[in-house]
Motif scaffolding. Structure first.
Motif, PDB file in Angstrom:
ATOM      1  N   TYR A 138       0.826  -1.198   0.000  1.00 45.65           N
ATOM      2  CA  TYR A 138       0.000   0.000   0.000  1.00 45.65           C
ATOM      3  C   TYR A 138       0.873   1.266   0.000  1.00 45.65           C
ATOM      4  N   PRO A 139       0.406   2.323  -0.648  1.00 45.09           N
ATOM      5  CA  PRO A 139       1.148   3.591  -0.620  1.00 45.09           C
ATOM      6  C   PRO A 139       1.202   4.151   0.799  1.00 45.09           C
ATOM      7  N   PRO A 140       2.185   4.988   1.096  1.00 44.68           N
ATOM      8  CA  PRO A 140       2.273   5.601   2.427  1.00 44.68           C
ATOM      9  C   PRO A 140       1.001   6.373   2.764  1.00 44.68           C
ATOM     10  N   GLY A 141       0.553   6.224   3.999  1.00 44.72           N
ATOM     11  CA  GLY A 141      -0.629   6.942   4.451  1.00 44.72           C
ATOM     12  C   GLY A 141      -1.922   6.180   4.307  1.00 44.72           C
ATOM     13  N   VAL A 142      -1.911   5.044   3.616  1.00 46.60           N
ATOM     14  CA  VAL A 142      -3.124   4.237   3.448  1.00 46.60           C
ATOM     15  C   VAL A 142      -3.149   3.161   4.539  1.00 46.60           C
ATOM     16  N   PRO A 143      -4.202   3.084   5.355  1.00 45.12           N
ATOM     17  CA  PRO A 143      -4.271   2.073   6.416  1.00 45.12           C
ATOM     18  C   PRO A 143      -4.206   0.653   5.847  1.00 45.12           C
ATOM     19  N   VAL A 144      -3.512  -0.232   6.545  1.00 45.29           N
ATOM     20  CA  VAL A 144      -3.323  -1.593   6.041  1.00 45.29           C
ATOM     21  C   VAL A 144      -4.608  -2.417   6.101  1.00 45.29           C
ATOM     22  N   ASP A 145      -5.611  -1.989   6.900  1.00 44.87           N
ATOM     23  CA  ASP A 145      -6.854  -2.747   6.981  1.00 44.87           C
ATOM     24  C   ASP A 145      -7.871  -2.337   5.922  1.00 44.87           C
ATOM     25  N   VAL A 146      -7.503  -1.410   5.037  1.00 45.65           N
ATOM     26  CA  VAL A 146      -8.368  -1.062   3.903  1.00 45.65           C
ATOM     27  C   VAL A 146      -8.425  -2.254   2.954  1.00 45.65           C
ATOM     28  N   THR A 147      -9.626  -2.580   2.455  1.00 50.87           N
ATOM     29  CA  THR A 147      -9.800  -3.796   1.655  1.00 50.87           C
ATOM     30  C   THR A 147      -9.163  -3.713   0.270  1.00 50.87           C
ATOM     31  N   GLY A 185     -15.406   3.819   9.902  1.00 50.96           N
ATOM     32  CA  GLY A 185     -16.321   4.638  10.684  1.00 50.96           C
ATOM     33  C   GLY A 185     -17.751   4.134  10.600  1.00 50.96           C
ATOM     34  N   LEU A 186     -18.680   4.991  11.013  1.00 51.91           N
ATOM     35  CA  LEU A 186     -20.094   4.626  10.952  1.00 51.91           C
ATOM     36  C   LEU A 186     -20.567   4.542   9.505  1.00 51.91           C
ATOM     37  N   ARG A 187     -19.984   5.353   8.645  1.00 52.91           N
ATOM     38  CA  ARG A 187     -20.363   5.364   7.234  1.00 52.91           C
ATOM     39  C   ARG A 187     -19.107   5.256   6.374  1.00 52.91           C
ATOM     40  N   THR A 188     -19.266   4.594   5.230  1.00 51.88           N
ATOM     41  CA  THR A 188     -18.129   4.444   4.314  1.00 51.88           C
ATOM     42  C   THR A 188     -17.807   5.788   3.660  1.00 51.88           C
ATOM     43  N   ARG A 189     -16.523   6.059   3.530  1.00 54.13           N
ATOM     44  CA  ARG A 189     -16.089   7.290   2.891  1.00 54.13           C
ATOM     45  C   ARG A 189     -15.071   6.957   1.800  1.00 54.13           C
ATOM     46  N   LEU A 190     -15.096   7.748   0.757  1.00 51.11           N
ATOM     47  CA  LEU A 190     -14.118   7.623  -0.317  1.00 51.11           C
ATOM     48  C   LEU A 190     -12.965   8.566   0.001  1.00 51.11           C
ATOM     49  N   LYS A 191     -11.787   7.995   0.152  1.00 49.91           N
ATOM     50  CA  LYS A 191     -10.621   8.810   0.471  1.00 49.91           C
ATOM     51  C   LYS A 191      -9.564   8.667  -0.622  1.00 49.91           C
TER      52      LYS A 191
END
Length: 254
Positions: A138-147, A185-191
């Protein structure tokens, strides 16, 4: 330190017309011709070499992020949408006449012309899109638990429209970006994040322009480029994802 030398060309008398206009074939005459004496300084090759030897590399960068709500449906996740990289690319760069697919991962894009000081340049870039998952690479700054993450980077570039005297030397363009759904979070967000860096050595014809002027213009150009990319993600990409959800819903109903 190199020695700077110049030659004074003898002064000569010439006619200067206030408010005169230049046209092919000569001057367009107007009333009020005033003769003036003009002196010219001609740089020797030693002078030009000295100026080039004093030019320092220029570096400009711009970074932008996006963080907006993302509405998925049970039968159409954003992960599934990212799997179709060709569709994602066309959503971000919809003008087909200015793009060409090179292989499974790369596309060539002829970008809109950029105005830099008194120059106009047409950048041509090769952009690579890759999907990554399970936290691997993953690129720097992207959480490793992102699918799933869509990674963007430029692999090749070319500046068209400049003559040899205006071509910068040692030109390097770096574009890196990432786009992913964040469901923590409570709702999915596009980052997403996009960073653009430019490094080059100015040609002698631009070296005398003050650094603060060059930096102001360059950073303004970069900011417009990354904001344009963000606008496409927030607008056309999400619009196409909504169309993707409708298509999936029709498939499930049939």
């Amino acid at each position: 330190m190199c020695e700077v030398s110049s030659q004074l060309v003898p002064c000569r008398r010439s006619l200067v017309f206030p408010g005169a206009h230049v046209r092919k074939g000569g001057w367009k005459r107007q009333v009020g011709m005033v003769p003036k004496w003009q002196c010219h300084v001609a740089m020797t090759s030693k002078t030009q070499f000295s100026i080039m030897n004093q030019i320092k590399p220029s570096n400009y960068s711009s970074r932008i992020t996006t963080d907006i709500p993302l509405y998925e449906s049970p039968g159409a996740s954003f992960d599934q949408y990212l799997n179709d990289r060709n569709r994602v690319f066309q959503a971000i760069f919809p003008e087909k006449r200015r793009s060409q697919r090179l292989n499974e991962e790369e596309w060539r894009i002829q970008m809109l012309p950029i105005q830099f000081l008194f120059l106009t340049v047409w950048p041509v870039i090769d952009m690579r899109l890759r999907c990554k998952s399970e936290g691997k690479g993953y690129p720097p700054g992207v959480p490793v638990d992102v699918t799933r993450v869509l990674e963007l980077d430029v692999t090749r570039w070319e500046l068209q429209g400049l003559d040899s005297a205006a071509q910068p030397s040692d030109f390097t363009l770096g574009v890196r970006g990432a786009l992913y759904p964040d469901r923590r979070g409570l709702r999915t967000r596009l980052k997403g994040q996009l960073e653009m860096d430019i490094n080059f050595v100015l040609p002698p014809m631009l070296a005398l322009i003050p650094e603060d002027v060059r930096r102001s213009v360059a950073e303004s150009v970069l900011k417009r480029l990354v904001e344009n990319m963000k606008h496409k993600v927030n607008g056309s990409l999400l619009s196409d994802f909504s169309e993707f959800k409708r298509e999936r819903a029709e498939i499930l109903r049939s």
